[in-house]
Design a protein around this motif. Structure first.
Motif, PDB file in Angstrom:
ATOM      1  N   ILE A 233       0.978  -1.245   0.022  1.00 39.68           N
ATOM      2  CA  ILE A 233      -0.050  -0.061   0.119  1.00 39.68           C
ATOM      3  C   ILE A 233       0.759   1.108   0.059  1.00 39.68           C
ATOM      4  O   ILE A 233       0.718   2.284  -0.729  1.00 39.68           O
ATOM      5  CB  ILE A 233      -0.927  -0.040   1.199  1.00 39.68           C
ATOM      6  N   VAL A 234       1.841   1.139   0.886  1.00 42.02           N
ATOM      7  CA  VAL A 234       2.650   2.374   0.961  1.00 42.02           C
ATOM      8  C   VAL A 234       3.650   2.499  -0.384  1.00 42.02           C
ATOM      9  O   VAL A 234       3.707   3.869  -0.790  1.00 42.02           O
ATOM     10  CB  VAL A 234       3.580   2.227   2.287  1.00 42.02           C
ATOM     11  N   ARG A 235       4.090   1.479  -0.856  1.00 37.60           N
ATOM     12  CA  ARG A 235       4.874   1.521  -1.700  1.00 37.60           C
ATOM     13  C   ARG A 235       4.293   1.948  -3.265  1.00 37.60           C
ATOM     14  O   ARG A 235       4.663   2.779  -3.970  1.00 37.60           O
ATOM     15  CB  ARG A 235       5.420   0.076  -2.245  1.00 37.60           C
ATOM     16  N   THR A 236       3.065   1.598  -3.195  1.00 33.95           N
ATOM     17  CA  THR A 236       2.301   2.212  -4.492  1.00 33.95           C
ATOM     18  C   THR A 236       1.523   3.282  -4.400  1.00 33.95           C
ATOM     19  O   THR A 236       0.913   3.872  -5.524  1.00 33.95           O
ATOM     20  CB  THR A 236       1.277   0.843  -5.073  1.00 33.95           C
ATOM     21  N   GLY A 237       1.223   3.539  -2.951  1.00 32.28           N
ATOM     22  CA  GLY A 237       0.356   4.977  -2.995  1.00 32.28           C
ATOM     23  C   GLY A 237      -1.191   4.731  -2.946  1.00 32.28           C
ATOM     24  O   GLY A 237      -1.763   5.649  -3.167  1.00 32.28           O
ATOM     25  N   TRP A 238      -1.313   3.345  -2.681  1.00 31.63           N
ATOM     26  CA  TRP A 238      -2.687   2.977  -2.696  1.00 31.63           C
ATOM     27  C   TRP A 238      -3.643   3.896  -1.741  1.00 31.63           C
ATOM     28  O   TRP A 238      -3.208   4.078  -0.882  1.00 31.63           O
ATOM     29  CB  TRP A 238      -2.821   1.511  -2.485  1.00 31.63           C
ATOM     30  N   GLU A 239      -4.807   4.126  -2.369  1.00 29.65           N
ATOM     31  CA  GLU A 239      -5.788   4.827  -1.603  1.00 29.65           C
ATOM     32  C   GLU A 239      -7.186   4.424  -1.624  1.00 29.65           C
ATOM     33  O   GLU A 239      -7.446   3.630  -2.631  1.00 29.65           O
ATOM     34  CB  GLU A 239      -5.976   6.570  -2.077  1.00 29.65           C
ATOM     35  N   GLY A 240      -7.796   4.370  -0.838  1.00 35.14           N
ATOM     36  CA  GLY A 240      -9.087   3.697  -0.530  1.00 35.14           C
ATOM     37  C   GLY A 240      -9.735   3.558   0.862  1.00 35.14           C
ATOM     38  O   GLY A 240      -9.083   4.033   1.655  1.00 35.14           O
ATOM     39  N   ASP A 241     -10.696   2.800   0.821  1.00 35.38           N
ATOM     40  CA  ASP A 241     -11.262   2.388   2.215  1.00 35.38           C
ATOM     41  C   ASP A 241     -10.921   1.006   2.524  1.00 35.38           C
ATOM     42  O   ASP A 241     -10.884   0.035   1.866  1.00 35.38           O
ATOM     43  CB  ASP A 241     -12.844   2.447   2.230  1.00 35.38           C
TER      44      ASP A 241
END
Length: 283
Positions: A233-241
């Protein structure tokens, strides 16, 4: 931005007037709305705009974002229908979703999670798989017309029971998204290092612990290495719920397992993993 959501069935199947205030008191940012309790499907079909207004108002009153509608199969002519079934190719299946789209847009939900379906015993697997992809792509495009995202959950019993199959589905239905829950692969011995390959296609996450052969277990017995997911999540910059999803049955209750504890422990532990992986707190 990442929001912490909570499935409204976690603590019992109560109406939204009961579950939403309780979830807010537990300091969640958002709520996943279930058709089993908070937004009954029969009510959605009968009055999508009226129910949408009520759910939107309850979210605003409790300062909760409305995340994902937990839908599952769709009733068509008296039968619960999945995209893998021949009936899903009929226009009636797409038409059945229209009040659901209208409700979700009016309520202010971000996404809808439906079922992808399982293999049909009287048809070749690839035929069911391809049909599901075509049907879901059509529904995904219709959802976009309403400003919504359509998701399915790759589960251990569905045609997406292996990561390569879920990746292949993205080629057939590129506008579809996933609600990713690592337990569905962990229960079959497929670890997080494999299942995180689906993160780029996932607009919503479920978190709870599981182990091989057991779809849900208390946190300390869990085998899912959530540090792998946090790092990705941190590496890709994933955003969401990210939604806590842990409810108990009578056997768990008798064993002294409490849904509130398991959901809060999981949320706390995963939030710390995200911080340790380099995510700035509060972002």
């Amino acid at each position: 931005m990442i929001r912490w959501s909570c499935h409204n069935d976690n603590f019992g199947r109560f109406p939204a007037e009961v579950s939403f205030p309780f979830i807010r008191k537990l300091d969640y940012d958002a709520v996943d709305v279930s058709v089993r309790s908070a937004a009954p499907l029969a009510e959605i079909i009968r009055d999508p705009e009226g129910l949408g207004d009520r759910i939107r108002t309850l979210g605003e009153e409790n300062e909760l974002g409305l995340s994902e509608l937990f839908l599952g199969t769709m009733p068509v002519k008296g039968h619960n229908t999945m995209p893998t079934q021949p009936a899903a190719e009929a226009e009636a299946f797409a038409e059945a979703f229209e009040p659901v789209f209208r409700f979700a847009k009016r309520a202010g939900l971000a996404s809808i999670m439906t079922s992808v379906g399982d293999a049909q015993p009287d048809e070749p697997f690839e035929q069911c798989f391809t049909r599901a992809g075509r049907v879901l792509e059509k529904l995904s495009l219709r959802a976009l017309d309403y400003g919504l995202k359509l998701h399915v959950e790759p589960t251990r019993t569905s045609v997406l029971n292996e990561v390569p199959r879920a990746l292949e589905m993205m080629q057939i239905a590129p506008h579809l998204g996933y609600t990713l829950d690592l337990l569905h692969y962990q229960v079959n011995g497929i670890g997080a290092e494999e299942s995180v390959k689906l993160l780029p296609y996932s607009g919503h996450l479920h978190i709870r612990q599981a182990k091989r052969g057991v779809g849900k277990c208390v946190y300390e017995e869990g085998e899912i290495d959530y540090r792998i997911l946090a790092a990705e999540i941190v590496r890709t910059g994933w955003e969401g719920d990210i939604a806590s999803e842990f409810w108990i049955d009578d056997a768990m209750r008798a064993a002294g397992i409490r849904a509130v504890e398991q959901n809060i422990i999981m949320r706390y532990a995963f939030s710390r993993m995200l911080e340790e992986a380099g995510r700035t707190k509060g972002v």
